[in-house]
Motif scaffolding. Structure first.
Motif, short mmCIF file in Angstrom:
data_model
loop_
_atom_site.label_atom_id
_atom_site.label_comp_id
_atom_site.label_asym_id
_atom_site.label_seq_id
_atom_site.Cartn_x
_atom_site.Cartn_y
_atom_site.Cartn_z
N LEU A 102 32.56 -49.86 -73.87
CA LEU A 102 31.95 -49.23 -72.70
C LEU A 102 33.05 -48.53 -71.93
CD1 LEU A 102 30.64 -52.51 -72.54
CD2 LEU A 102 29.04 -51.08 -71.34
N TRP A 103 32.66 -47.49 -71.22
CA TRP A 103 33.61 -46.88 -70.31
C TRP A 103 32.89 -46.19 -69.18
CZ3 TRP A 103 36.55 -42.96 -73.91
CH2 TRP A 103 35.67 -42.03 -74.43
N GLN A 104 33.65 -46.03 -68.11
CA GLN A 104 33.17 -45.31 -66.94
C GLN A 104 34.16 -44.18 -66.71
OE1 GLN A 104 33.15 -47.57 -63.30
NE2 GLN A 104 32.48 -45.84 -62.07
N ARG B 38 45.65 -45.21 -69.82
CA ARG B 38 44.58 -44.21 -69.88
C ARG B 38 43.48 -44.45 -68.85
NH1 ARG B 38 42.41 -43.64 -75.85
NH2 ARG B 38 41.23 -41.98 -74.84
N ALA B 39 43.40 -45.68 -68.31
CA ALA B 39 42.29 -46.03 -67.41
C ALA B 39 42.82 -46.74 -66.16
CB ALA B 39 41.31 -46.95 -68.14
N GLU B 40 42.03 -46.65 -65.09
CA GLU B 40 42.39 -47.38 -63.87
C GLU B 40 42.29 -48.88 -64.10
OE1 GLU B 40 40.21 -46.13 -60.39
OE2 GLU B 40 40.43 -44.01 -60.95
N ARG B 41 41.23 -49.32 -64.81
CA ARG B 41 41.02 -50.74 -65.08
C ARG B 41 40.64 -50.91 -66.55
NH1 ARG B 41 38.09 -49.57 -60.66
NH2 ARG B 41 36.07 -49.84 -61.64
N VAL B 42 41.20 -51.96 -67.16
CA VAL B 42 40.90 -52.29 -68.55
C VAL B 42 40.44 -53.75 -68.58
CG1 VAL B 42 41.81 -52.51 -70.89
CG2 VAL B 42 42.65 -50.69 -69.39
N ALA B 43 39.34 -54.01 -69.29
CA ALA B 43 38.83 -55.37 -69.42
C ALA B 43 38.52 -55.64 -70.89
CB ALA B 43 37.57 -55.58 -68.58
N VAL B 44 38.76 -56.88 -71.30
CA VAL B 44 38.44 -57.32 -72.65
C VAL B 44 37.60 -58.58 -72.52
CG1 VAL B 44 39.35 -58.20 -74.84
CG2 VAL B 44 40.53 -56.34 -73.67
N TYR B 45 36.51 -58.64 -73.28
CA TYR B 45 35.64 -59.82 -73.34
C TYR B 45 35.69 -60.36 -74.76
CZ TYR B 45 34.01 -58.38 -68.77
OH TYR B 45 33.96 -58.04 -67.44
N ASP C 72 36.35 -36.45 -65.60
CA ASP C 72 36.50 -36.97 -66.96
C ASP C 72 37.69 -37.94 -67.11
OD1 ASP C 72 35.00 -37.03 -69.31
OD2 ASP C 72 36.45 -35.77 -70.37
N GLN C 73 38.21 -38.42 -66.00
CA GLN C 73 39.25 -39.45 -66.04
C GLN C 73 38.57 -40.81 -66.25
OE1 GLN C 73 42.66 -38.80 -65.96
NE2 GLN C 73 41.82 -36.74 -66.20
N ILE C 74 39.20 -41.69 -67.02
CA ILE C 74 38.61 -42.99 -67.32
C ILE C 74 38.89 -43.96 -66.17
CG2 ILE C 74 38.53 -44.91 -68.94
CD1 ILE C 74 39.55 -42.94 -71.10
N VAL C 75 37.82 -44.43 -65.55
CA VAL C 75 37.92 -45.41 -64.47
C VAL C 75 37.98 -46.81 -65.06
CG1 VAL C 75 36.77 -46.33 -62.41
CG2 VAL C 75 36.67 -43.87 -62.91
N ASN D 92 46.92 -53.55 -65.17
CA ASN D 92 45.52 -53.27 -64.85
C ASN D 92 44.55 -53.90 -65.86
OD1 ASN D 92 46.24 -51.58 -66.97
ND2 ASN D 92 45.05 -49.85 -66.22
N LEU D 93 45.05 -54.83 -66.66
CA LEU D 93 44.27 -55.47 -67.72
C LEU D 93 43.74 -56.83 -67.28
CD1 LEU D 93 43.34 -55.73 -70.74
CD2 LEU D 93 45.62 -56.65 -71.21
N LYS D 94 42.48 -57.07 -67.59
CA LYS D 94 41.87 -58.39 -67.40
C LYS D 94 41.25 -58.81 -68.72
CE LYS D 94 40.91 -57.86 -62.53
NZ LYS D 94 39.94 -57.98 -61.45
#
Length: 185
Positions: free
Chosen positions: A74-76, A103-110, A81-84, A132-134
């Motif tokens: 998923l991405w926002q 590349r993104a303001e916030r990165v999350a991994v589940y 067109d910048q990745i939030v 910025n990784l969770k």
């Protein structure tokens, strides 16, 4: 002949009391032929946990991660067109997470499978520069119970409060408690 994606539709009624985000979201999910119900439902869970309150800074969309390795689950993206937000599910390698971070303001991994603790032990020390990784762990028994709710057409109620998630379809309900592994204290 290549197999085609199977289309799933879900109407999510989200009440996220932790972030004060409420609303109904109709989503269409293209399920890759190699994707399991469990992984697809984790993508849906990630959507519910990260959907913005409004689309002023772009909408959260399902991407083509299994079709295109340069895209997340998923991405926002904002209006320029910048990745939030960059959201992956499963067990990405440390190179992918470190590539996504700038590349993104916030990165999350589940992460969600029974082997996730082994994966985490292998990558935990290699991602410390990604501020910025969770990273979250969905216990395997909870992700498997969530997979049991999968249907081609779903009406799901999602309630999020105090870090707990309840997802129900009117007949069955699953409680999920994402466990923070990194950056998500």
């Amino acid at each position: 002949m290549a197999l085609k994606a199977t289309i799933y539709k879900a109407n999510l009624q989200i009440a996220d009391m932790d972030r004060n985000v409420y609303g109904d979201h109709g989503v269409t999910i293209a399920r890759h032929p190699s994707e399991t119900d469990e992984r697809m439902m984790i993508r849906l869970l990630a959507f519910a946990l990260n959907v913005p309150a409004d689309n002023d800074n772009g909408a959260l969309d399902f991407a083509k991660d299994l079709w295109d390795t340069d895209e997340p689950a998923l991405w926002q993206k904002d209006l320029t067109d910048q990745i939030v937000q960059w959201i992956d599910v499963g067990q990405p390698d440390e190179k992918r997470m470190m590539r996504a971070s700038p590349r993104a303001e916030r990165v999350a991994v589940y992460a969600f499978s029974a082997s996730s603790p082994i994966w985490w032990n292998g990558v935990a020390t290699k991602i410390t520069r990604a501020e910025n990784l969770k990273v979250w762990l969905i216990p395997a028994e909870q992700s498997q119970a969530l997979a049991a709710l999968a249907q081609r057409t779903m009406q799901l109620q999602v309630t999020i409060q105090d870090g707990h998630v309840w997802i129900g379809d009117g007949a069955d309900s699953v409680e999920i408690t994402p466990q923070p592994l990194y950056g998500a204290a």
